[in-house]
Scaffold this motif. Sequence first.
Motif, PDB file in Angstrom:
ATOM      1  N   LEU A  33       0.831  -1.220   0.000  1.00 58.67           N
ATOM      2  CA  LEU A  33       0.000   0.000   0.000  1.00 58.67           C
ATOM      3  C   LEU A  33       0.856   1.257   0.000  1.00 58.67           C
ATOM      4  N   LEU A  34       1.924   1.232   0.783  1.00 61.77           N
ATOM      5  CA  LEU A  34       2.819   2.388   0.829  1.00 61.77           C
ATOM      6  C   LEU A  34       3.511   2.609  -0.509  1.00 61.77           C
ATOM      7  N   ALA A  35       3.789   1.534  -1.230  1.00 61.06           N
ATOM      8  CA  ALA A  35       4.432   1.669  -2.537  1.00 61.06           C
ATOM      9  C   ALA A  35       3.525   2.423  -3.507  1.00 61.06           C
ATOM     10  N   PHE A  36       2.225   2.241  -3.370  1.00 57.12           N
ATOM     11  CA  PHE A  36       1.275   2.912  -4.258  1.00 57.12           C
ATOM     12  C   PHE A  36       0.808   4.260  -3.715  1.00 57.12           C
ATOM     13  N   ALA A  37       1.080   4.561  -2.480  1.00 60.76           N
ATOM     14  CA  ALA A  37       0.610   5.803  -1.868  1.00 60.76           C
ATOM     15  C   ALA A  37       1.126   7.048  -2.580  1.00 60.76           C
ATOM     16  N   PRO A  38       2.414   7.132  -2.946  1.00 57.94           N
ATOM     17  CA  PRO A  38       2.862   8.340  -3.641  1.00 57.94           C
ATOM     18  C   PRO A  38       2.118   8.565  -4.956  1.00 57.94           C
ATOM     19  N   ALA A  39       1.838   7.505  -5.682  1.00 58.95           N
ATOM     20  CA  ALA A  39       1.111   7.655  -6.943  1.00 58.95           C
ATOM     21  C   ALA A  39      -0.291   8.178  -6.687  1.00 58.95           C
ATOM     22  N   ALA A  40      -0.949   7.637  -5.684  1.00 58.92           N
ATOM     23  CA  ALA A  40      -2.296   8.094  -5.354  1.00 58.92           C
ATOM     24  C   ALA A  40      -2.253   9.549  -4.897  1.00 58.92           C
ATOM     25  N   SER A  41      -1.253   9.869  -4.100  1.00 62.65           N
ATOM     26  CA  SER A  41      -1.119  11.242  -3.617  1.00 62.65           C
ATOM     27  C   SER A  41      -0.856  12.215  -4.769  1.00 62.65           C
ATOM     28  N   ALA A  42      -0.022  11.833  -5.727  1.00 59.37           N
ATOM     29  CA  ALA A  42       0.260  12.671  -6.895  1.00 59.37           C
ATOM     30  C   ALA A  42      -1.008  12.868  -7.719  1.00 59.37           C
ATOM     31  N   GLN A  43      -1.798  11.789  -7.859  1.00 56.91           N
ATOM     32  CA  GLN A  43      -3.051  11.915  -8.609  1.00 56.91           C
ATOM     33  C   GLN A  43      -4.016  12.851  -7.893  1.00 56.91           C
ATOM     34  N   ASP A  44      -4.065  12.755  -6.549  1.00 57.14           N
ATOM     35  CA  ASP A  44      -4.915  13.658  -5.772  1.00 57.14           C
ATOM     36  C   ASP A  44      -4.465  15.103  -5.959  1.00 57.14           C
ATOM     37  N   ASN A  45      -3.146  15.314  -5.930  1.00 56.46           N
ATOM     38  CA  ASN A  45      -2.607  16.663  -6.133  1.00 56.46           C
ATOM     39  C   ASN A  45      -2.935  17.182  -7.528  1.00 56.46           C
ATOM     40  N   ASP A  46      -2.801  16.331  -8.531  1.00 51.81           N
ATOM     41  CA  ASP A  46      -3.125  16.724  -9.901  1.00 51.81           C
ATOM     42  C   ASP A  46      -4.601  17.067 -10.034  1.00 51.81           C
ATOM     43  N   ALA A  47      -5.455  16.258  -9.427  1.00 47.51           N
ATOM     44  CA  ALA A  47      -6.899  16.511  -9.490  1.00 47.51           C
ATOM     45  C   ALA A  47      -7.242  17.817  -8.790  1.00 47.51           C
ATOM     46  N   ALA A  48      -6.614  18.080  -7.660  1.00 51.90           N
ATOM     47  CA  ALA A  48      -6.868  19.332  -6.935  1.00 51.90           C
ATOM     48  C   ALA A  48      -6.374  20.529  -7.744  1.00 51.90           C
ATOM     49  N   ALA A  49      -5.213  20.391  -8.361  1.00 52.13           N
ATOM     50  CA  ALA A  49      -4.680  21.482  -9.183  1.00 52.13           C
ATOM     51  C   ALA A  49      -5.582  21.750 -10.385  1.00 52.13           C
ATOM     52  N   LEU A  50      -6.068  20.694 -11.006  1.00 49.83           N
ATOM     53  CA  LEU A  50      -6.980  20.850 -12.137  1.00 49.83           C
ATOM     54  C   LEU A  50      -8.273  21.525 -11.702  1.00 49.83           C
ATOM     55  N   ALA A  51      -8.787  21.159 -10.553  1.00 50.74           N
ATOM     56  CA  ALA A  51     -10.013  21.783 -10.032  1.00 50.74           C
ATOM     57  C   ALA A  51      -9.793  23.272  -9.765  1.00 50.74           C
ATOM     58  N   ARG A  52      -8.628  23.621  -9.177  1.00 53.54           N
ATOM     59  CA  ARG A  52      -8.310  25.044  -8.932  1.00 53.54           C
ATOM     60  C   ARG A  52      -8.194  25.803 -10.242  1.00 53.54           C
ATOM     61  N   TYR A  53      -7.558  25.202 -11.235  1.00 50.90           N
ATOM     62  CA  TYR A  53      -7.418  25.830 -12.539  1.00 50.90           C
ATOM     63  C   TYR A  53      -8.788  26.084 -13.173  1.00 50.90           C
ATOM     64  N   ARG A  54      -9.638  25.073 -13.141  1.00 56.13           N
ATOM     65  CA  ARG A  54     -10.982  25.213 -13.732  1.00 56.13           C
ATOM     66  C   ARG A  54     -11.784  26.292 -13.020  1.00 56.13           C
ATOM     67  N   GLN A  55     -11.641  26.368 -11.703  1.00 53.64           N
ATOM     68  CA  GLN A  55     -12.351  27.403 -10.946  1.00 53.64           C
ATOM     69  C   GLN A  55     -11.821  28.793 -11.322  1.00 53.64           C
ATOM     70  N   ALA A  56     -10.503  28.925 -11.421  1.00 49.67           N
ATOM     71  CA  ALA A  56      -9.907  30.212 -11.801  1.00 49.67           C
ATOM     72  C   ALA A  56     -10.344  30.612 -13.214  1.00 49.67           C
ATOM     73  N   GLU A  57     -10.398  29.649 -14.126  1.00 49.57           N
ATOM     74  CA  GLU A  57     -10.856  29.925 -15.493  1.00 49.57           C
ATOM     75  C   GLU A  57     -12.304  30.399 -15.502  1.00 49.57           C
ATOM     76  N   ALA A  58     -13.155  29.759 -14.715  1.00 46.00           N
ATOM     77  CA  ALA A  58     -14.570  30.140 -14.659  1.00 46.00           C
ATOM     78  C   ALA A  58     -14.721  31.551 -14.101  1.00 46.00           C
TER      79      ALA A  58
END
Length: 184
Positions: A16-41
């Motif tokens: 689980l720990l081996a996959f945690a960084p990947a999941a965390s990076a995906q969460d960060n990417d999703a959050a960044a994309l959400a912030r970008y979309r909000q700023a664009e709107a």
Amino acid sequence: MFRLPTLVSSAAAAALLAFAPAASAQDNDAAALARYRQAEAIATTNLATFDTLDFDVFSNQQWDRLAESHGPDIIVHWPDGHTTRGIERHISDLKAMFTYAPDTRIKQHPVRIGSGEWTAVVGVMEGTFTLPMVTADGTVIQPTGKSFVLPMATVSHWTADGVMDEEYLFWDNQTYMTQLGLAQ
């Protein structure tokens, strides 16, 4: 026997720990994309409000509508270097532009850029010097009948309420005065 489940649990935890960084990076990417979309709107909404400001409110001198885009304590930085505070003072300064060129208008923004609470537009301000111009010291300058077509830009900061609290206006005053027939 008791250690086997511990080993299995440790192995599962390691997997689980081996996959945690990947999941965390995906969460960060999703959050960044959400912030970008909000700023664009937000920027898209503010740019639409700004188009209405210039094309309708400014060009048609609908000063009672200026609060749709300007906060009550707006700070405005003018091309000549003076800064004003408050919507009433801003309206007074805008009205002065129409006293000598009543057909002043902005009908296009060929460049529109926004990011979150910041917008920038490049427009074209046009008009004709057809009425006397009264300067700050009371001097009256007679109209020249000359037209002006002047590139201008506005950089604005917007509040969460969808109105500007600070505005930076840019145009070349020397070119403006030359086109009015008041400078060379």
